[in-house]
Write a protein that holds these residues in place. Sequence first.
Motif, PDB file in Angstrom:
ATOM      1  N   UNK A   6       0.829  -1.202   0.000  1.00 10.03           N
ATOM      2  CA  UNK A   6       0.000   0.000   0.000  1.00 10.03           C
ATOM      3  C   UNK A   6       0.864   1.252   0.000  1.00 10.03           C
ATOM      4  N   UNK A   7       1.882   1.286   0.845  1.00 12.06           N
ATOM      5  CA  UNK A   7       2.762   2.453   0.883  1.00 12.06           C
ATOM      6  C   UNK A   7       3.506   2.636  -0.438  1.00 12.06           C
ATOM      7  N   UNK A   8       3.919   1.533  -1.046  1.00  9.51           N
ATOM      8  CA  UNK A   8       4.592   1.615  -2.344  1.00  9.51           C
ATOM      9  C   UNK A   8       3.668   2.198  -3.407  1.00  9.51           C
ATOM     10  N   UNK A   9       2.448   1.626  -3.515  1.00  6.50           N
ATOM     11  CA  UNK A   9       1.503   2.114  -4.524  1.00  6.50           C
ATOM     12  C   UNK A   9       1.077   3.551  -4.248  1.00  6.50           C
ATOM     13  N   UNK A  10       0.890   3.901  -2.984  1.00  4.48           N
ATOM     14  CA  UNK A  10       0.493   5.260  -2.646  1.00  4.48           C
ATOM     15  C   UNK A  10       1.605   6.257  -2.972  1.00  4.48           C
ATOM     16  N   UNK A  11       2.849   5.884  -2.682  1.00  2.00           N
ATOM     17  CA  UNK A  11       3.978   6.772  -2.976  1.00  2.00           C
ATOM     18  C   UNK A  11       4.131   6.989  -4.479  1.00  2.00           C
ATOM     19  N   UNK A  12       4.061   5.904  -5.232  1.00  2.00           N
ATOM     20  CA  UNK A  12       4.174   6.032  -6.692  1.00  2.00           C
ATOM     21  C   UNK A  12       2.992   6.826  -7.237  1.00  2.00           C
ATOM     22  N   UNK A  13       1.814   6.644  -6.655  1.00  2.00           N
ATOM     23  CA  UNK A  13       0.642   7.396  -7.091  1.00  2.00           C
ATOM     24  C   UNK A  13       0.822   8.894  -6.863  1.00  2.00           C
ATOM     25  N   UNK A  14       1.353   9.274  -5.717  1.00  2.00           N
ATOM     26  CA  UNK A  14       1.584  10.694  -5.434  1.00  2.00           C
ATOM     27  C   UNK A  14       2.660  11.252  -6.367  1.00  2.00           C
ATOM     28  N   UNK A  15       3.705  10.489  -6.615  1.00  2.00           N
ATOM     29  CA  UNK A  15       4.774  10.949  -7.509  1.00  2.00           C
ATOM     30  C   UNK A  15       4.245  11.143  -8.925  1.00  2.00           C
ATOM     31  N   UNK A  16       3.458  10.184  -9.417  1.00  2.00           N
ATOM     32  CA  UNK A  16       2.915  10.336 -10.774  1.00  2.00           C
ATOM     33  C   UNK A  16       1.889  11.459 -10.838  1.00  2.00           C
ATOM     34  N   UNK A  17       1.147  11.690  -9.756  1.00  2.00           N
ATOM     35  CA  UNK A  17       0.208  12.815  -9.737  1.00  2.00           C
ATOM     36  C   UNK A  17       0.959  14.149  -9.791  1.00  2.00           C
ATOM     37  N   UNK A  18       2.075  14.230  -9.082  1.00  2.00           N
ATOM     38  CA  UNK A  18       2.894  15.441  -9.179  1.00  2.00           C
ATOM     39  C   UNK A  18       3.489  15.598 -10.571  1.00  2.00           C
ATOM     40  N   UNK A  39      -1.955   2.876 -10.491  1.00  3.11           N
ATOM     41  CA  UNK A  39      -1.585   2.728  -9.086  1.00  3.11           C
ATOM     42  C   UNK A  39      -2.821   2.731  -8.189  1.00  3.11           C
ATOM     43  N   UNK A  40      -3.785   3.585  -8.504  1.00  7.81           N
ATOM     44  CA  UNK A  40      -5.021   3.619  -7.727  1.00  7.81           C
ATOM     45  C   UNK A  40      -5.783   2.312  -7.896  1.00  7.81           C
ATOM     46  N   UNK A  41      -5.741   1.758  -9.088  1.00  4.64           N
ATOM     47  CA  UNK A  41      -6.371   0.462  -9.318  1.00  4.64           C
ATOM     48  C   UNK A  41      -5.701  -0.623  -8.478  1.00  4.64           C
ATOM     49  N   UNK A  42      -4.394  -0.582  -8.370  1.00  6.38           N
ATOM     50  CA  UNK A  42      -3.686  -1.556  -7.527  1.00  6.38           C
ATOM     51  C   UNK A  42      -4.063  -1.384  -6.058  1.00  6.38           C
ATOM     52  N   UNK A  43      -4.276  -0.149  -5.628  1.00  5.47           N
ATOM     53  CA  UNK A  43      -4.716   0.084  -4.246  1.00  5.47           C
ATOM     54  C   UNK A  43      -6.105  -0.511  -4.028  1.00  5.47           C
ATOM     55  N   UNK A  44      -6.983  -0.395  -5.024  1.00  4.33           N
ATOM     56  CA  UNK A  44      -8.301  -1.019  -4.910  1.00  4.33           C
ATOM     57  C   UNK A  44      -8.188  -2.529  -4.759  1.00  4.33           C
ATOM     58  N   UNK A  45      -7.249  -3.142  -5.465  1.00  7.88           N
ATOM     59  CA  UNK A  45      -7.053  -4.585  -5.328  1.00  7.88           C
ATOM     60  C   UNK A  45      -6.605  -4.920  -3.912  1.00  7.88           C
ATOM     61  N   UNK A  46      -5.688  -4.123  -3.370  1.00  3.43           N
ATOM     62  CA  UNK A  46      -5.235  -4.359  -1.995  1.00  3.43           C
ATOM     63  C   UNK A  46      -6.358  -4.185  -0.975  1.00  3.43           C
ATOM     64  N   UNK A  47      -7.299  -3.304  -1.277  1.00  6.05           N
ATOM     65  CA  UNK A  47      -8.409  -3.076  -0.359  1.00  6.05           C
ATOM     66  C   UNK A  47      -9.503  -4.123  -0.493  1.00  6.05           C
TER      67      UNK A  47
END
Length: 166
Positions: A6-18, A39-47
């Motif tokens: 989750x932290x990996x996907x969230x970090x990459x998501x924030x970086x790509x959003x920037x 990345x957000x899709x991967x977070x949905x899978x984790x959830x």
Amino acid sequence: MDQGFFLLFATVSVITALTVVLARNPVHSALALMACFLQISAIFVLLGAPLLAVIQIFVYVGAIMVLFLFVIMMIDVREAVLERFLPGGNLPALVLVVLLGVEMIVLVLTSARFSVTEPVARRGGDEIKQLSTTLFADYLLPFETASVILLAALVGAIVLARKESG
């Protein structure tokens, strides 16, 4: 393990959003937006929401990104890159972003909704199974038709945006 992913996907998501906001080339910005959607899709899978992950990929990565690329091809990218959207310095925007980030961190740290708790036991997945069966069995033709229409729009954008040689 899940928290690490989750932290990996969230970090990459924030970086790509920037990257979407800071990229000078609109095509690079659109590709970064697509990576952020994945990345957000991967977070949905984790959830534990695979249906939302698939919908995220189909709707946003598939359809919306094709429309964004269609618009990027229709405008003259070389001239649009040279124009500045905010005249003057970017200091007020930077201050606003920092203030909003601090506010978000304070709200997350003080809220009880974000405490570490055990996930709620899942109910039967019969509704999701029925929805997915209906979606991909009964309505497969409309999905394929929409994809062909979007492909035709993309090819049309390429033909219209192409400069005539000579």
